[in-house]
Scaffold this active site. Structure first.
Site, PDB file in Angstrom:
ATOM      1  N   LYS A  51       0.844  -1.208   0.000  1.00  0.00           N
ATOM      2  CA  LYS A  51       0.000   0.000   0.000  1.00  0.00           C
ATOM      3  C   LYS A  51       0.877   1.255   0.000  1.00  0.00           C
ATOM      4  O   LYS A  51       0.560   2.246  -0.665  1.00  0.00           O
ATOM      5  CB  LYS A  51      -0.945  -0.024   1.221  1.00  0.00           C
ATOM      6  CG  LYS A  51      -2.040  -1.078   1.048  1.00  0.00           C
ATOM      7  CD  LYS A  51      -2.762  -1.432   2.332  1.00  0.00           C
ATOM      8  CE  LYS A  51      -3.670  -2.639   2.089  1.00  0.00           C
ATOM      9  NZ  LYS A  51      -4.328  -3.141   3.290  1.00  0.00           N
ATOM     10  N   GLN A  95      -4.513  -1.668   9.445  1.00  0.00           N
ATOM     11  CA  GLN A  95      -4.370  -2.995   8.833  1.00  0.00           C
ATOM     12  C   GLN A  95      -5.008  -4.064   9.721  1.00  0.00           C
ATOM     13  O   GLN A  95      -4.709  -4.152  10.905  1.00  0.00           O
ATOM     14  CB  GLN A  95      -2.874  -3.303   8.600  1.00  0.00           C
ATOM     15  CG  GLN A  95      -2.618  -4.619   7.884  1.00  0.00           C
ATOM     16  CD  GLN A  95      -3.176  -4.651   6.465  1.00  0.00           C
ATOM     17  OE1 GLN A  95      -3.050  -3.695   5.714  1.00  0.00           O
ATOM     18  NE2 GLN A  95      -3.818  -5.748   6.094  1.00  0.00           N
ATOM     19  N   ASP A 118     -10.702   2.767   4.174  1.00  0.00           N
ATOM     20  CA  ASP A 118     -11.151   1.400   3.900  1.00  0.00           C
ATOM     21  C   ASP A 118     -12.670   1.291   3.791  1.00  0.00           C
ATOM     22  O   ASP A 118     -13.190   0.238   3.433  1.00  0.00           O
ATOM     23  CB  ASP A 118     -10.665   0.481   5.036  1.00  0.00           C
ATOM     24  CG  ASP A 118      -9.625  -0.506   4.554  1.00  0.00           C
ATOM     25  OD1 ASP A 118      -9.472  -0.643   3.328  1.00  0.00           O
ATOM     26  OD2 ASP A 118      -8.984  -1.142   5.403  1.00  0.00           O
TER      27      ASP A 118
END
Ligand code: NDP
Length: 288
Positions: A51, A95, A118
């Protein structure tokens, strides 16, 4: 039969996003993504690294925040609060999974919904649920979960018609199944959600013009589940001795479908790219 090439669609989208970042920079907005990795799980380390690499490729600033595995809910939330008030950070990526015992939901909920790269904050999922149309989702610059957004982008860019079609989503997770169903609904598909308690699953799936498999079971969907001429999107990623395989038995169904995503090289590359898209969207919305 058309193979929906997630790699090349993702590259095409990245070229567009890179231009968008350049435009934003001209307006004095420098998109920034903060990543948080708790602990040292090797797979999570690889994901976060990729990422950060994606950010560099597109000209997005990245700010990595590693925390030790011993970090508790309080430490994670206090870091998130710091990032919430940092003007250089437009998107925050926590994460997952967090180390066992750490309350994932409470940590995710402490992210400012405007910085929820997200798209997993209940506020944003709720907004998605009450949106009346795709146009409304776009107008509000809603941050939706990345994998479902990637699925929509694949369908759109490969010319699969959605409006009025029967879409069957197998899997009802908050990460994939539910949001993908909501997005399909917003584009006027007639959506059926199936799961492990669905009766006559094969028959249900055989009604699908668009079949989305998000199950987590290696090669589960065979030709017996397929309506001839349908489009099939395989979200599944399963590790087998043959490497990564999807939820769809590609070889068994490929001669019956009009379009299908491979695994790897289908939905996977899109998920990463949609995180970048969400970060840019968040930066545009925050406008600073
Ligand atoms: P979950 O395990 O959270 O959900 C799986 C869903 O599949 C559940 O709703 C479950 O039903 C349903 N299911 C399980 N067994 C059956 C069955 N026999 N018949 C019908 N439905 C069944 O998984 P995720 O949604 O998180 O992920 C799904 C897959 O997608 C996984 O392979 C994952 O690795 C992959 N994935 C891929 C991503 C990508 O970028 N390509 C990103 C995220 C996930 P029930 O609710 O009744 O238990």
């Amino acid at each position: 039969m058309k193979i929906i090439d997630g790699k090349s669609i993702s590259q095409e989208l990245r070229r567009e996003l890179k231009k968008e970042v350049e435009d934003l920079k001209k307006q004095g907005i420098e998109p920034g993504l903060a990543t948080i990795l708790v602990g040292d799980d090797p797979a999570s380390q690889v994901y976060v690294k990729s990422k950060i690499k994606d950010c560099a490729e597109l000209g997005i600033n990245s700010f990595h925040n590693p925390l030790p595995a011993s970090a508790g809910e309080k430490d994670i939330i206090s870091l998130i609060e710091k990032l919430n008030s940092d003007g250089k950070v437009h998107g925050i990526l926590l994460q997952l999974p967090l180390p066992k015992g750490t309350p994932q939901d409470r940590c995710l909920e402490s992210i400012n919904p405007e910085k929820d790269a997200d798209g997993l904050h209940p506020f944003n999922l709720g907004k998605l649920a009450i949106a009346k149309s795709w146009a409304e989702i776009e107008e509000q610059r809603l941050l939706a979960p990345c994998t479902p957004l990637g699925v929509m982008e694949l369908l759109e860019r490969s010319g699969v018609e959605i409006s009025g079609k029967n879409a069957v989503v197998v899997g009802r997770s908050n990460l994939v199944g539910k949001p993908v169903a909501l997005l399909l609904l917003s584009k006027n598909a007639t959506v059926t959600m199936a799961h492990s308690r669905t009766k006559d699953l094969q028959e249900v799936c055989r009604k699908a013009d668009i079949l989305i498999a998000a199950i987590g079971k290696e090669r589960f969907i065979t030709k017996d589940f397929i309506k001839p001429g349908s489009a099939v999107i395989d979200v599944g990623i399963n590790r087998s001795e043959k490497g990564l395989v999807g939820d769809v038995d590609f070889d068994s169904v490929k001669d019956f479908v009009s379009a299908i995503t491979p695994v790897p090289g289908g939905v996977g590359p899109m998920t990463r790219t949609m995180l970048m898209k969400n970060t840019i969207l968040a930066a545009r919305k925050q406008g600073k």
